[in-house]
Motif scaffolding. Structure first.
Motif, mmCIF file in Angstrom:
data_model
loop_
_atom_site.group_PDB
_atom_site.id
_atom_site.type_symbol
_atom_site.label_atom_id
_atom_site.label_comp_id
_atom_site.label_asym_id
_atom_site.label_seq_id
_atom_site.Cartn_x
_atom_site.Cartn_y
_atom_site.Cartn_z
ATOM 1 N N HIS A 45 -19.427 63.014 -67.989
ATOM 2 C CA HIS A 45 -19.637 62.193 -66.793
ATOM 3 C C HIS A 45 -20.349 63.009 -65.735
ATOM 4 N N PHE A 46 -21.174 62.304 -64.981
ATOM 5 C CA PHE A 46 -21.879 62.911 -63.861
ATOM 6 C C PHE A 46 -21.343 62.302 -62.576
ATOM 7 N N HIS A 47 -20.925 63.178 -61.663
ATOM 8 C CA HIS A 47 -20.496 62.727 -60.338
ATOM 9 C C HIS A 47 -21.758 62.547 -59.498
ATOM 10 N N VAL A 48 -21.931 61.375 -58.918
ATOM 11 C CA VAL A 48 -23.057 61.113 -58.013
ATOM 12 C C VAL A 48 -22.451 60.952 -56.624
ATOM 13 N N LEU A 49 -22.741 61.940 -55.768
ATOM 14 C CA LEU A 49 -22.084 62.021 -54.457
ATOM 15 C C LEU A 49 -23.095 61.878 -53.338
ATOM 16 N N GLY A 50 -22.745 61.117 -52.317
ATOM 17 C CA GLY A 50 -23.671 60.962 -51.195
ATOM 18 C C GLY A 50 -23.036 60.169 -50.076
ATOM 19 N N GLY A 51 -23.897 59.667 -49.198
ATOM 20 C CA GLY A 51 -23.425 58.870 -48.071
ATOM 21 C C GLY A 51 -23.115 59.691 -46.836
ATOM 22 N N ALA A 52 -23.259 61.006 -46.931
ATOM 23 C CA ALA A 52 -23.035 61.906 -45.803
ATOM 24 C C ALA A 52 -23.661 63.257 -46.160
ATOM 25 N N LYS A 53 -23.824 64.111 -45.155
ATOM 26 C CA LYS A 53 -24.293 65.481 -45.381
ATOM 27 C C LYS A 53 -23.191 66.226 -46.129
ATOM 28 N N GLY A 58 -30.697 61.395 -49.677
ATOM 29 C CA GLY A 58 -30.338 62.511 -50.551
ATOM 30 C C GLY A 58 -28.910 62.403 -51.051
ATOM 31 N N TYR A 59 -28.681 63.088 -52.124
ATOM 32 C CA TYR A 59 -27.367 63.011 -52.782
ATOM 33 C C TYR A 59 -27.199 64.204 -53.711
ATOM 34 N N ARG A 60 -26.050 64.285 -54.358
ATOM 35 C CA ARG A 60 -25.761 65.416 -55.256
ATOM 36 C C ARG A 60 -25.260 64.893 -56.598
ATOM 37 N N VAL A 61 -25.677 65.569 -57.668
ATOM 38 C CA VAL A 61 -25.217 65.225 -59.023
ATOM 39 C C VAL A 61 -24.507 66.444 -59.599
ATOM 40 N N ILE A 62 -23.279 66.225 -60.062
ATOM 41 C CA ILE A 62 -22.477 67.339 -60.598
ATOM 42 C C ILE A 62 -21.892 66.930 -61.941
ATOM 43 N N THR A 63 -21.893 67.853 -62.881
ATOM 44 C CA THR A 63 -21.069 67.646 -64.075
ATOM 45 C C THR A 63 -20.215 68.896 -64.288
ATOM 46 N N ASN A 64 -18.927 68.682 -64.423
ATOM 47 C CA ASN A 64 -18.009 69.784 -64.666
ATOM 48 C C ASN A 64 -17.887 69.998 -66.164
ATOM 49 N N ILE A 65 -17.871 71.266 -66.576
ATOM 50 C CA ILE A 65 -17.865 71.586 -68.010
ATOM 51 C C ILE A 65 -16.696 72.516 -68.330
ATOM 52 N N GLY A 66 -15.776 72.013 -69.151
ATOM 53 C CA GLY A 66 -14.672 72.859 -69.633
ATOM 54 C C GLY A 66 -13.696 73.270 -68.545
ATOM 55 N N ASP A 67 -12.808 74.182 -68.913
ATOM 56 C CA ASP A 67 -11.713 74.579 -68.014
ATOM 57 C C ASP A 67 -12.207 75.228 -66.736
ATOM 58 N N ASP A 80 -15.584 56.395 -58.426
ATOM 59 C CA ASP A 80 -14.497 57.333 -58.714
ATOM 60 C C ASP A 80 -13.246 56.855 -57.974
ATOM 61 N N ILE A 81 -12.108 56.919 -58.654
ATOM 62 C CA ILE A 81 -10.848 56.434 -58.096
ATOM 63 C C ILE A 81 -10.350 57.327 -56.942
ATOM 64 N N ASN A 82 -10.822 58.559 -56.922
ATOM 65 C CA ASN A 82 -10.384 59.523 -55.899
ATOM 66 C C ASN A 82 -11.623 60.140 -55.244
ATOM 67 N N PRO A 83 -12.326 59.345 -54.397
ATOM 68 C CA PRO A 83 -13.645 59.786 -53.904
ATOM 69 C C PRO A 83 -13.606 61.055 -53.060
ATOM 70 N N LYS A 84 -14.606 61.913 -53.297
ATOM 71 C CA LYS A 84 -14.730 63.170 -52.551
ATOM 72 C C LYS A 84 -15.851 63.074 -51.510
ATOM 73 N N ALA A 85 -16.465 61.906 -51.399
ATOM 74 C CA ALA A 85 -17.547 61.668 -50.440
ATOM 75 C C ALA A 85 -17.601 60.160 -50.195
ATOM 76 N N PRO A 86 -18.287 59.728 -49.122
ATOM 77 C CA PRO A 86 -18.360 58.281 -48.859
ATOM 78 C C PRO A 86 -18.891 57.490 -50.054
ATOM 79 N N VAL A 87 -19.833 58.071 -50.783
ATOM 80 C CA VAL A 87 -20.258 57.490 -52.062
ATOM 81 C C VAL A 87 -19.878 58.488 -53.154
ATOM 82 N N HIS A 88 -19.095 58.046 -54.105
ATOM 83 C CA HIS A 88 -18.712 58.909 -55.238
ATOM 84 C C HIS A 88 -18.627 58.024 -56.490
ATOM 85 N N ILE A 89 -19.675 58.124 -57.272
ATOM 86 C CA ILE A 89 -19.805 57.277 -58.461
ATOM 87 C C ILE A 89 -19.821 58.172 -59.701
#
Ligand code: AMP
Length: 118
Positions: A95-103, A76-85, A28-37
């Motif tokens: 797209h699924f955000h795959v976030l991790g690398g920290a608590k 461990g990590y987190r998977v998020i998909t945002n839907i609509g407004d 992700d161009i604007n990461p929200k976590a140390p790993v943000h794919i």
């Protein structure tokens, strides 16, 4: 053509993590976590609301492979998909955000009173 379709066609550069015939993963161009794919299907699908179970079968394995590839699987990590407004979906290509690398924190999910609908 949408932004992520241009990334798939390599018309817009991205830092690719993993790719196969049907899916692409990139930073992700604007990461929200140390790993943000971001994990996306190569087929243009507007969002989770209209995706078929068949695509999700492949996506599930693909996301699991991403976690192994960047070594966040065990911690461990987190998977998020945002839907609509209301979900905050800005790019209308599934797209699924795959976030991790920290608590990760569990906050800022909504500005509204969470008990409003209870
Ligand atoms: P969403 O808000 O769920 O639609 O997420 C869209 C995501 O795409 C955001 O996290 C953005 O930072 C990300 N994004 C936008 N443009 C690019 C780009 N060119 N390369 C990588 N990530 C991007």
């Amino acid at each position: 053509m949408c932004l992520f379709c241009k990334i798939i066609k390599k018309e817009i550069p991205s830092e690719i993590i993993l790719e196969n015939e049907n899916f692409l993963a990139f930073h992700d161009i604007n990461p929200k976590a140390p790993v943000h794919i971001l994990a996306i299907p190569k087929l243009h699908i507007e969002g989770f609301d209209v995706v078929s179970p068949e695509i999700m079968v492949g996506m599930t394995t693909f996301i699991q492979d991403i976690a192994k590839e960047v070594d966040i699987q065990k911690a461990g990590y987190r998977v998020i998909t945002n839907i609509g407004d209301n979900g905050g979906q800005e790019v209308k290509h599934l797209h699924f955000h795959v976030l991790g690398g920290a608590k990760l924190k569990w906050s800022h999910l909504s500005d509204s009173n969470p008990k409003k609908f209870l």
